[in-house]
Design a protein around this motif. Structure first.
Motif, PDB file in Angstrom:
ATOM      1  N   GLY A 111     -18.855   6.444   1.649  1.00 39.94           N
ATOM      2  CA  GLY A 111     -20.140   5.919   1.218  1.00 39.94           C
ATOM      3  C   GLY A 111     -20.045   5.271  -0.156  1.00 39.94           C
ATOM      4  N   THR A 112     -20.933   4.334  -0.429  1.00 40.69           N
ATOM      5  CA  THR A 112     -20.914   3.618  -1.698  1.00 40.69           C
ATOM      6  C   THR A 112     -22.329   3.514  -2.268  1.00 40.69           C
ATOM      7  OG1 THR A 112     -21.181   1.457  -0.619  1.00 40.69           O
ATOM      8  CG2 THR A 112     -18.927   2.220  -1.006  1.00 40.69           C
ATOM      9  N   VAL A 113     -22.399   3.269  -3.566  1.00 41.41           N
ATOM     10  CA  VAL A 113     -23.691   3.042  -4.224  1.00 41.41           C
ATOM     11  C   VAL A 113     -23.898   1.561  -4.493  1.00 41.41           C
ATOM     12  CG1 VAL A 113     -23.776   5.326  -5.272  1.00 41.41           C
ATOM     13  CG2 VAL A 113     -22.656   3.454  -6.502  1.00 41.41           C
ATOM     14  N   THR A 114     -22.988   0.768  -4.007  1.00 37.52           N
ATOM     15  CA  THR A 114     -23.091  -0.682  -4.153  1.00 37.52           C
ATOM     16  C   THR A 114     -22.789  -1.306  -2.798  1.00 37.52           C
ATOM     17  OG1 THR A 114     -22.312  -2.591  -5.432  1.00 37.52           O
ATOM     18  CG2 THR A 114     -20.661  -0.967  -4.783  1.00 37.52           C
ATOM     19  N   ALA A 115     -22.917  -2.607  -2.692  1.00 39.44           N
ATOM     20  CA  ALA A 115     -22.575  -3.265  -1.439  1.00 39.44           C
ATOM     21  C   ALA A 115     -21.124  -2.958  -1.093  1.00 39.44           C
ATOM     22  CB  ALA A 115     -22.784  -4.774  -1.569  1.00 39.44           C
ATOM     23  N   ARG A 116     -20.885  -2.630   0.171  1.00 42.05           N
ATOM     24  CA  ARG A 116     -19.543  -2.204   0.568  1.00 42.05           C
ATOM     25  C   ARG A 116     -18.501  -3.285   0.330  1.00 42.05           C
ATOM     26  NH1 ARG A 116     -19.236   0.288   6.382  1.00 42.05           N
ATOM     27  NH2 ARG A 116     -20.767   1.663   5.397  1.00 42.05           N
ATOM     28  N   ASP A 117     -18.879  -4.552   0.483  1.00 41.02           N
ATOM     29  CA  ASP A 117     -17.884  -5.613   0.292  1.00 41.02           C
ATOM     30  C   ASP A 117     -17.451  -5.740  -1.166  1.00 41.02           C
ATOM     31  OD1 ASP A 117     -20.249  -6.679  -0.656  1.00 41.02           O
ATOM     32  OD2 ASP A 117     -20.132  -8.545   0.494  1.00 41.02           O
ATOM     33  N   ARG A 118     -18.280  -5.229  -2.102  1.00 37.61           N
ATOM     34  CA  ARG A 118     -17.851  -5.213  -3.508  1.00 37.61           C
ATOM     35  C   ARG A 118     -16.816  -4.121  -3.750  1.00 37.61           C
ATOM     36  NH1 ARG A 118     -21.968  -4.328  -7.871  1.00 37.61           N
ATOM     37  NH2 ARG A 118     -20.086  -4.684  -9.111  1.00 37.61           N
ATOM     38  N   ALA A 119     -16.984  -3.002  -3.059  1.00 35.81           N
ATOM     39  CA  ALA A 119     -16.059  -1.884  -3.244  1.00 35.81           C
ATOM     40  C   ALA A 119     -14.771  -2.064  -2.453  1.00 35.81           C
ATOM     41  CB  ALA A 119     -16.741  -0.578  -2.835  1.00 35.81           C
ATOM     42  N   ALA A 120     -14.805  -2.871  -1.403  1.00 39.98           N
ATOM     43  CA  ALA A 120     -13.668  -2.973  -0.481  1.00 39.98           C
ATOM     44  C   ALA A 120     -12.352  -3.384  -1.148  1.00 39.98           C
ATOM     45  CB  ALA A 120     -14.011  -3.930   0.657  1.00 39.98           C
ATOM     46  N   PRO A 121     -12.324  -4.412  -2.023  1.00 43.38           N
ATOM     47  CA  PRO A 121     -11.033  -4.770  -2.635  1.00 43.38           C
ATOM     48  C   PRO A 121     -10.418  -3.627  -3.439  1.00 43.38           C
ATOM     49  CG  PRO A 121     -12.652  -6.514  -2.965  1.00 43.38           C
ATOM     50  CD  PRO A 121     -13.397  -5.329  -2.439  1.00 43.38           C
ATOM     51  N   HIS A 122     -11.256  -2.829  -4.081  1.00 43.90           N
ATOM     52  CA  HIS A 122     -10.744  -1.717  -4.876  1.00 43.90           C
ATOM     53  C   HIS A 122     -10.238  -0.592  -3.972  1.00 43.90           C
ATOM     54  CE1 HIS A 122     -12.407  -3.735  -8.345  1.00 43.90           C
ATOM     55  NE2 HIS A 122     -13.600  -3.762  -7.777  1.00 43.90           N
ATOM     56  N   ALA A 123     -10.941  -0.366  -2.859  1.00 45.25           N
ATOM     57  CA  ALA A 123     -10.478   0.636  -1.899  1.00 45.25           C
ATOM     58  C   ALA A 123      -9.139   0.223  -1.304  1.00 45.25           C
ATOM     59  CB  ALA A 123     -11.519   0.817  -0.795  1.00 45.25           C
ATOM     60  N   ALA A 124      -8.999  -1.052  -0.988  1.00 42.97           N
ATOM     61  CA  ALA A 124      -7.728  -1.544  -0.457  1.00 42.97           C
ATOM     62  C   ALA A 124      -6.613  -1.399  -1.488  1.00 42.97           C
ATOM     63  CB  ALA A 124      -7.879  -3.009  -0.034  1.00 42.97           C
ATOM     64  N   ALA A 125      -6.927  -1.709  -2.742  1.00 40.58           N
ATOM     65  CA  ALA A 125      -5.921  -1.587  -3.808  1.00 40.58           C
ATOM     66  C   ALA A 125      -5.480  -0.138  -3.989  1.00 40.58           C
ATOM     67  CB  ALA A 125      -6.467  -2.140  -5.118  1.00 40.58           C
ATOM     68  N   LEU A 126      -6.422   0.796  -3.835  1.00 41.53           N
ATOM     69  CA  LEU A 126      -6.043   2.194  -4.002  1.00 41.53           C
ATOM     70  C   LEU A 126      -5.085   2.629  -2.898  1.00 41.53           C
ATOM     71  CD1 LEU A 126      -6.403   4.662  -5.755  1.00 41.53           C
ATOM     72  CD2 LEU A 126      -8.333   5.345  -4.319  1.00 41.53           C
ATOM     73  N   GLY A 127      -5.341   2.176  -1.681  1.00 41.58           N
ATOM     74  CA  GLY A 127      -4.396   2.470  -0.608  1.00 41.58           C
ATOM     75  C   GLY A 127      -3.012   1.935  -0.915  1.00 41.58           C
ATOM     76  N   VAL A 128      -2.954   0.725  -1.454  1.00 46.35           N
ATOM     77  CA  VAL A 128      -1.668   0.123  -1.822  1.00 46.35           C
ATOM     78  C   VAL A 128      -1.009   0.901  -2.956  1.00 46.35           C
ATOM     79  CG1 VAL A 128      -0.597  -1.943  -2.821  1.00 46.35           C
ATOM     80  CG2 VAL A 128      -2.284  -2.172  -0.985  1.00 46.35           C
ATOM     81  N   ALA A 129      -1.794   1.306  -3.958  1.00 47.17           N
ATOM     82  CA  ALA A 129      -1.241   2.069  -5.082  1.00 47.17           C
ATOM     83  C   ALA A 129      -0.629   3.377  -4.608  1.00 47.17           C
ATOM     84  CB  ALA A 129      -2.333   2.340  -6.116  1.00 47.17           C
ATOM     85  N   PHE A 130      -1.331   4.069  -3.703  1.00 51.02           N
ATOM     86  CA  PHE A 130      -0.790   5.316  -3.171  1.00 51.02           C
ATOM     87  C   PHE A 130       0.530   5.068  -2.441  1.00 51.02           C
ATOM     88  CE2 PHE A 130      -5.183   7.587  -2.705  1.00 51.02           C
ATOM     89  CZ  PHE A 130      -5.230   7.754  -4.081  1.00 51.02           C
ATOM     90  N   GLN A 131       0.577   3.995  -1.643  1.00 52.72           N
ATOM     91  CA  GLN A 131       1.808   3.757  -0.892  1.00 52.72           C
ATOM     92  C   GLN A 131       2.949   3.321  -1.796  1.00 52.72           C
ATOM     93  OE1 GLN A 131       2.173   0.714   2.376  1.00 52.72           O
ATOM     94  NE2 GLN A 131       2.743   2.560   3.515  1.00 52.72           N
ATOM     95  N   LEU A 132       2.677   2.494  -2.784  1.00 53.75           N
ATOM     96  CA  LEU A 132       3.729   2.120  -3.729  1.00 53.75           C
ATOM     97  C   LEU A 132       4.273   3.359  -4.440  1.00 53.75           C
ATOM     98  CD1 LEU A 132       2.253  -1.128  -5.324  1.00 53.75           C
ATOM     99  CD2 LEU A 132       4.358  -0.969  -3.977  1.00 53.75           C
ATOM    100  N   THR A 133       3.393   4.309  -4.741  1.00 51.16           N
ATOM    101  CA  THR A 133       3.837   5.563  -5.351  1.00 51.16           C
ATOM    102  C   THR A 133       4.775   6.298  -4.412  1.00 51.16           C
ATOM    103  OG1 THR A 133       1.764   5.744  -6.586  1.00 51.16           O
ATOM    104  CG2 THR A 133       3.067   7.752  -6.347  1.00 51.16           C
ATOM    105  N   ASN A 134       4.403   6.363  -3.134  1.00 52.59           N
ATOM    106  CA  ASN A 134       5.272   7.008  -2.148  1.00 52.59           C
ATOM    107  C   ASN A 134       6.604   6.288  -2.019  1.00 52.59           C
ATOM    108  OD1 ASN A 134       3.388   8.984  -1.552  1.00 52.59           O
ATOM    109  ND2 ASN A 134       2.548   7.915   0.221  1.00 52.59           N
ATOM    110  N   PHE A 135       6.570   4.972  -2.038  1.00 54.53           N
ATOM    111  CA  PHE A 135       7.819   4.203  -1.937  1.00 54.53           C
ATOM    112  C   PHE A 135       8.761   4.546  -3.089  1.00 54.53           C
ATOM    113  CE2 PHE A 135       5.721   0.437   0.489  1.00 54.53           C
ATOM    114  CZ  PHE A 135       5.815   1.144   1.673  1.00 54.53           C
ATOM    115  N   LEU A 136       8.203   4.648  -4.281  1.00 57.64           N
ATOM    116  CA  LEU A 136       9.035   4.950  -5.446  1.00 57.64           C
ATOM    117  C   LEU A 136       9.546   6.383  -5.385  1.00 57.64           C
ATOM    118  CD1 LEU A 136      10.153   3.773  -8.042  1.00 57.64           C
ATOM    119  CD2 LEU A 136       8.016   4.393  -9.192  1.00 57.64           C
ATOM    120  N   ARG A 137       8.675   7.296  -5.000  1.00 59.25           N
ATOM    121  CA  ARG A 137       9.085   8.702  -4.898  1.00 59.25           C
ATOM    122  C   ARG A 137      10.140   8.901  -3.817  1.00 59.25           C
ATOM    123  NH1 ARG A 137       4.717  12.198  -2.126  1.00 59.25           N
ATOM    124  NH2 ARG A 137       5.621  11.011  -0.395  1.00 59.25           N
ATOM    125  N   ASP A 138      10.016   8.168  -2.705  1.00 61.86           N
ATOM    126  CA  ASP A 138      10.854   8.405  -1.531  1.00 61.86           C
ATOM    127  C   ASP A 138      11.977   7.395  -1.385  1.00 61.86           C
ATOM    128  OD1 ASP A 138       9.046  10.427  -0.973  1.00 61.86           O
ATOM    129  OD2 ASP A 138       7.906   9.243   0.470  1.00 61.86           O
TER     130      ASP A 138
END
Length: 332
Positions: free
Chosen positions: A160-187
């Protein structure tokens, strides 16, 4: 705890309850950091997160962990069967295969999650069967759209969001990428054992690193200043993506923020552990110390209580989005 979560989510069908329970077990077993953060969500939203994680984990295991004797063709066939089951399930046909598909399809319907996110995810999993490295960061980012960015986009309707979902979407996508890049470096060492390198070749080459040098360091257990420099550059790149994601935290439903903030802090803490180890990821796995995890979790719990108290005090306790037609069908 599982029963309370399912009751809160209104999941009454016995087969669905069993499917969601299976996904929760997968999350608890394999996603320790993610599972810890998930427990900070309101109980009624946790099953959906378990379903999203469980399906992603199941597909990833087909690609990586079917057993040493499994051929590429066998893995591809298993992934195709999973995709076929998912396709039928998302169009309303009750799946008869893996329980994770049943739970995922129910979650997708309840929260009206775009089916394209699952199609893109399967496409990236399929590429793992044949692609072993990426020439540039742009190439890697294209892969991560399906393997990581869409995970953040799948999560957004649940959180859920407190703003329009399309405004939050790029940041949500970036967080998924950040988590995976972290896994790539760790693994990086474990991935190298599977024949894969998820650090861009151009980033490695800028520091004089190629596959042979990584293999030598992995095999001998000896560090190399060029490898260390390349890994430090990968860390810098990953931290930049966390900065892309950060503004999205404030856009989330207040009762969901502590969960994602905790995941954000803990995953970013893996980068701290990697740096503190001298970038020895080719030789041992970096983990966030238990005490540090406990402190972050306690802070998250305090934020959860504050958010819920605030919502109750103002009479604005949020209701997660539901797919009304599906819920009526399931409850009836």
């Amino acid at each position: 705890m599982t029963r309370r979560e399912l009751d809160a989510a209104g999941v009454t069908d016995p087969a669905l309850r069993a499917a969601y329970t299976r996904c929760r077990h997968l999350n608890a077993r394999h996603g320790r950091t993610y599972f810890l953060a998930t427990r900070l969500l309101p109980a009624d939203r946790r099953p959906a997160v378990h379903a999203l994680y469980g399906f992603a984990r199941w597909a990833d295991d087909i690609v990586d962990d079917m057993g040493a004797g499994a051929t590429t063709a066998e893995r591809a066939a298993a992934l195709a069967r999973l995709e076929e089951q998912l396709g039928r399930a998302l169009t309303g046909t009750r799946p008869t295969g893996e329980p994770v598909v049943l739970a995922l399809a129910d979650t997708a319907a309840r929260y009206a999650i775009d089916p394209a996110h699952f199609t893109d995810f399967i496409a990236s999993m399929r590429s793992d069967l044949t692609v072993t490295d990426y020439a540039t960061y742009a190439d890697l980012r294209a892969y991560m759209h399906g393997s990581a960015a869409v995970i953040g986009l799948q999560m957004l309707p649940v959180l859920g969001t407190v703003t329009a979902r399309d405004r939050a979407a790029p940041h949500a996508a970036a967080l998924g990428v950040a988590f995976q890049l972290t896994n790539f470096l760790r693994d990086v060492g474990e991935d190298l054992d599977r024949g894969r390198i998820y650090l861009p070749a151009d980033l490695l080459a800028a520091h004089g690193v190629q596959r042979d040098l990584l293999l030598w360091s992995r095999r001998t257990g000896r560090p190399d200043r060029r490898v260390t420099a390349a890994l430090r550059a990968a860390e810098d790149l990953t931290r930049a993506v966390y900065r892309e994601a950060a503004p999205g935290l404030a856009m989330l439903d207040p009762v969901a923020r502590p969960c994602i903030r905790t995941a954000y802090v803990l995953y970013r803490g893996i980068l701290d552990s990697i740096a503190e180890s001298g970038y020895a990821v080719l030789h041992r796995r970096a983990v966030v110390p238990r005490r540090r995890r406990a402190v972050v979790a306690a802070d998250g719990l305090a934020r959860v209580l504050a958010a819920r108290w605030g919502a109750a005090a103002h009479g604005t306790a949020p209701v997660p989005p539901r797919h009304d037609a599906h819920c009526a069908k399931e409850s009836g």
